[in-house]
Motif scaffolding. Structure first.
Motif, PDB file in Angstrom:
ATOM      1  N   HIS A  71       0.827  -1.210   0.000  1.00 52.92           N
ATOM      2  CA  HIS A  71       0.000   0.000   0.000  1.00 52.92           C
ATOM      3  C   HIS A  71       0.861   1.260   0.000  1.00 52.92           C
ATOM      4  N   GLU A  72       1.846   1.300   0.884  1.00 50.14           N
ATOM      5  CA  GLU A  72       2.782   2.426   0.948  1.00 50.14           C
ATOM      6  C   GLU A  72       4.130   1.888   1.415  1.00 50.14           C
ATOM      7  N   THR A  73       5.206   2.477   0.907  1.00 51.28           N
ATOM      8  CA  THR A  73       6.553   2.105   1.342  1.00 51.28           C
ATOM      9  C   THR A  73       7.375   3.371   1.557  1.00 51.28           C
ATOM     10  N   TYR A  74       8.011   3.455   2.728  1.00 44.88           N
ATOM     11  CA  TYR A  74       8.871   4.591   3.047  1.00 44.88           C
ATOM     12  C   TYR A  74      10.244   4.073   3.477  1.00 44.88           C
ATOM     13  N   ILE A  75      11.301   4.773   3.026  1.00 47.82           N
ATOM     14  CA  ILE A  75      12.667   4.402   3.364  1.00 47.82           C
ATOM     15  C   ILE A  75      13.313   5.528   4.167  1.00 47.82           C
ATOM     16  N   PHE A  76      13.905   5.167   5.310  1.00 51.47           N
ATOM     17  CA  PHE A  76      14.600   6.143   6.157  1.00 51.47           C
ATOM     18  C   PHE A  76      16.053   5.692   6.321  1.00 51.47           C
ATOM     19  N   PRO A  77      16.993   6.290   5.578  1.00 54.57           N
ATOM     20  CA  PRO A  77      18.406   5.922   5.736  1.00 54.57           C
ATOM     21  C   PRO A  77      18.965   6.439   7.062  1.00 54.57           C
ATOM     22  N   GLU A  78      19.816   5.632   7.677  1.00 58.47           N
ATOM     23  CA  GLU A  78      20.517   6.014   8.910  1.00 58.47           C
ATOM     24  C   GLU A  78      19.555   6.658   9.908  1.00 58.47           C
ATOM     25  N   PHE A  79      18.545   5.886  10.252  1.00 59.21           N
ATOM     26  CA  PHE A  79      17.489   6.347  11.146  1.00 59.21           C
ATOM     27  C   PHE A  79      17.955   6.265  12.590  1.00 59.21           C
ATOM     28  N   GLN A  80      17.772   7.355  13.315  1.00 63.65           N
ATOM     29  CA  GLN A  80      18.284   7.458  14.683  1.00 63.65           C
ATOM     30  C   GLN A  80      17.284   6.907  15.690  1.00 63.65           C
ATOM     31  N   LEU A  81      17.769   6.037  16.578  1.00 60.51           N
ATOM     32  CA  LEU A  81      16.976   5.578  17.721  1.00 60.51           C
ATOM     33  C   LEU A  81      17.449   6.360  18.940  1.00 60.51           C
ATOM     34  N   GLY A  82      16.775   7.467  19.236  1.00 58.04           N
ATOM     35  CA  GLY A  82      17.212   8.333  20.322  1.00 58.04           C
ATOM     36  C   GLY A  82      18.629   8.819  20.072  1.00 58.04           C
ATOM     37  N   THR A  83      19.418   8.835  21.131  1.00 56.93           N
ATOM     38  CA  THR A  83      20.837   9.196  21.003  1.00 56.93           C
ATOM     39  C   THR A  83      21.736   7.963  21.107  1.00 56.93           C
ATOM     40  N   SER A  84      21.118   6.783  21.180  1.00 60.07           N
ATOM     41  CA  SER A  84      21.869   5.564  21.464  1.00 60.07           C
ATOM     42  C   SER A  84      22.321   4.810  20.232  1.00 60.07           C
ATOM     43  N   TYR A  85      21.433   4.693  19.244  1.00 57.79           N
ATOM     44  CA  TYR A  85      21.726   3.825  18.110  1.00 57.79           C
ATOM     45  C   TYR A  85      21.309   4.480  16.794  1.00 57.79           C
ATOM     46  N   LYS A  86      21.937   4.002  15.719  1.00 55.98           N
ATOM     47  CA  LYS A  86      21.564   4.438  14.380  1.00 55.98           C
ATOM     48  C   LYS A  86      21.325   3.203  13.529  1.00 55.98           C
ATOM     49  N   VAL A  87      20.128   3.109  12.968  1.00 53.92           N
ATOM     50  CA  VAL A  87      19.751   1.992  12.110  1.00 53.92           C
ATOM     51  C   VAL A  87      20.198   2.311  10.686  1.00 53.92           C
ATOM     52  N   ASP A  88      20.873   1.377  10.012  1.00 54.65           N
ATOM     53  CA  ASP A  88      21.335   1.645   8.651  1.00 54.65           C
ATOM     54  C   ASP A  88      20.171   2.046   7.752  1.00 54.65           C
ATOM     55  N   LEU A 108      23.304  -3.492   7.969  1.00 49.91           N
ATOM     56  CA  LEU A 108      24.197  -3.975   6.931  1.00 49.91           C
ATOM     57  C   LEU A 108      25.572  -4.247   7.519  1.00 49.91           C
ATOM     58  N   GLU A 109      26.106  -5.422   7.208  1.00 48.94           N
ATOM     59  CA  GLU A 109      27.442  -5.786   7.649  1.00 48.94           C
ATOM     60  C   GLU A 109      28.320  -6.038   6.412  1.00 48.94           C
ATOM     61  N   HIS A 110      29.544  -6.459   6.643  1.00 45.89           N
ATOM     62  CA  HIS A 110      30.535  -6.565   5.568  1.00 45.89           C
ATOM     63  C   HIS A 110      30.099  -7.583   4.512  1.00 45.89           C
ATOM     64  N   PRO A 111      30.324  -7.279   3.229  1.00 42.85           N
ATOM     65  CA  PRO A 111      29.928  -8.220   2.172  1.00 42.85           C
ATOM     66  C   PRO A 111      30.892  -9.383   1.959  1.00 42.85           C
ATOM     67  N   ASN A 112      32.134  -9.257   2.439  1.00 43.46           N
ATOM     68  CA  ASN A 112      33.083 -10.326   2.092  1.00 43.46           C
ATOM     69  C   ASN A 112      34.150 -10.593   3.152  1.00 43.46           C
ATOM     70  N   ARG A 113      33.920 -10.169   4.378  1.00 45.31           N
ATOM     71  CA  ARG A 113      34.937 -10.381   5.409  1.00 45.31           C
ATOM     72  C   ARG A 113      34.299 -10.880   6.703  1.00 45.31           C
ATOM     73  N   ASN A 114      34.902 -11.914   7.291  1.00 45.96           N
ATOM     74  CA  ASN A 114      34.460 -12.463   8.583  1.00 45.96           C
ATOM     75  C   ASN A 114      32.994 -12.884   8.552  1.00 45.96           C
ATOM     76  N   ILE A 115      32.585 -13.511   7.454  1.00 45.17           N
ATOM     77  CA  ILE A 115      31.180 -13.896   7.293  1.00 45.17           C
ATOM     78  C   ILE A 115      30.894 -15.227   7.981  1.00 45.17           C
ATOM     79  N   VAL A 116      31.710 -16.224   7.680  1.00 42.08           N
ATOM     80  CA  VAL A 116      31.530 -17.536   8.300  1.00 42.08           C
ATOM     81  C   VAL A 116      32.878 -18.067   8.764  1.00 42.08           C
TER      82      VAL A 116
END
Length: 227
Positions: A78-95, A113-121
């Motif tokens: 129905h609707e889609t919204y994207i928020f880059p680097e969304f802040q959770l208070g002053t504690s965390y930032k969501v990619d 989002l984590e690394h695409p090719n390092r320390n994966i498994v």
């Protein structure tokens, strides 16, 4: 009739005008197909990091690549919204935060989002540092959201249309509306043990994906014009 509105009208009438993403508009844009192939080139570069990917999406406004994650859920049509680097208070930032509306109202997808090719498994096939770090980040977000989601209305008001009120889904703490995603590594990193881990954490509301999932799901969006 909403489907036939010009993009500018859709944005003007939406809840978050600058964050709206409309799938039918993407389907008709050849540039989106090119950007998705360029995204694959970024993934294939050994020098790429999660910051490289974030910058690529931001610089090219290719947010539909992140929105492809909605194909794993039953809302957002129905609707889609994207928020880059969304802040959770002053504690965390969501990619990325995706807010999608379906028949049951608005739901929220918090993405790390984590690394695409390092320390994966690890050599034994178990999840490596990238996924462990991402999962721990999700647990920290969950703890914060359960205690402080009610305070996020102040953040959402910075984005919203001044002519509209925030629906109650943005005001009331309801964990059943929260989804969490960690993206790391490539398809080749997913051994049977990794798929087992992905099934285990999915029961706790955490979806583990590799970056090839995003590329493939974006191709589906561009082909069919829906999330």
């Amino acid at each position: 009739m909403y489907v036939k509105y010009p993009p500018a009208v859709k944005r003007f009438t939406s809840l978050f005008p600058n964050n709206l993403l409309f799938a039918n508009d993407i389907k008709e844009d050849e540039t989106s197909h090119i950007l998705n192939e360029n995204f694959l080139d970024v993934l294939n570069s050994e020098s790429s990091t999660e910051r490289t990917i974030i910058n690529f999406i931001k610089d090219n406004q290719a947010y539909f690549i992140i929105a492809s994650i909605l194909q794993y859920y039953s809302f957002g049509h129905h609707e889609t919204y994207i928020f880059p680097e969304f802040q959770l208070g002053t504690s965390y930032k969501v990619d990325y935060l995706i807010v999608g509306k379906g028949s049951g109202g608005y739901e929220f997808v918090f993405i790390e989002l984590e690394h695409p090719n390092r320390n994966i498994v690890l050599k034994a096939g178990h999840e490596g540092e990238a996924f462990r770090k991402g999962i721990q980040q999700i647990h920290d977000w969950k703890f914060w959201l359960n205690a402080s989601f009610h305070s996020l209305h102040e953040t959402f008001r910075k984005y919203k249309n001044p002519q509209k009120d925030l629906p109650e889904e943005f005001l009331i703490t309801d964990p059943s509306r929260w989804q969490f995603v960690v993206v790391a590594g490539r398809r080749s990193d997913f051994s049977e043990k990794m798929y087992t881990k992905a099934r285990d954490v999915k029961q706790n509301g955490i979806l583990l994906l590799h970056y090839d999932n995003l590329y493939d799901k974006t191709k589906d969006i561009l082909k069919h014009g829906s999330f």
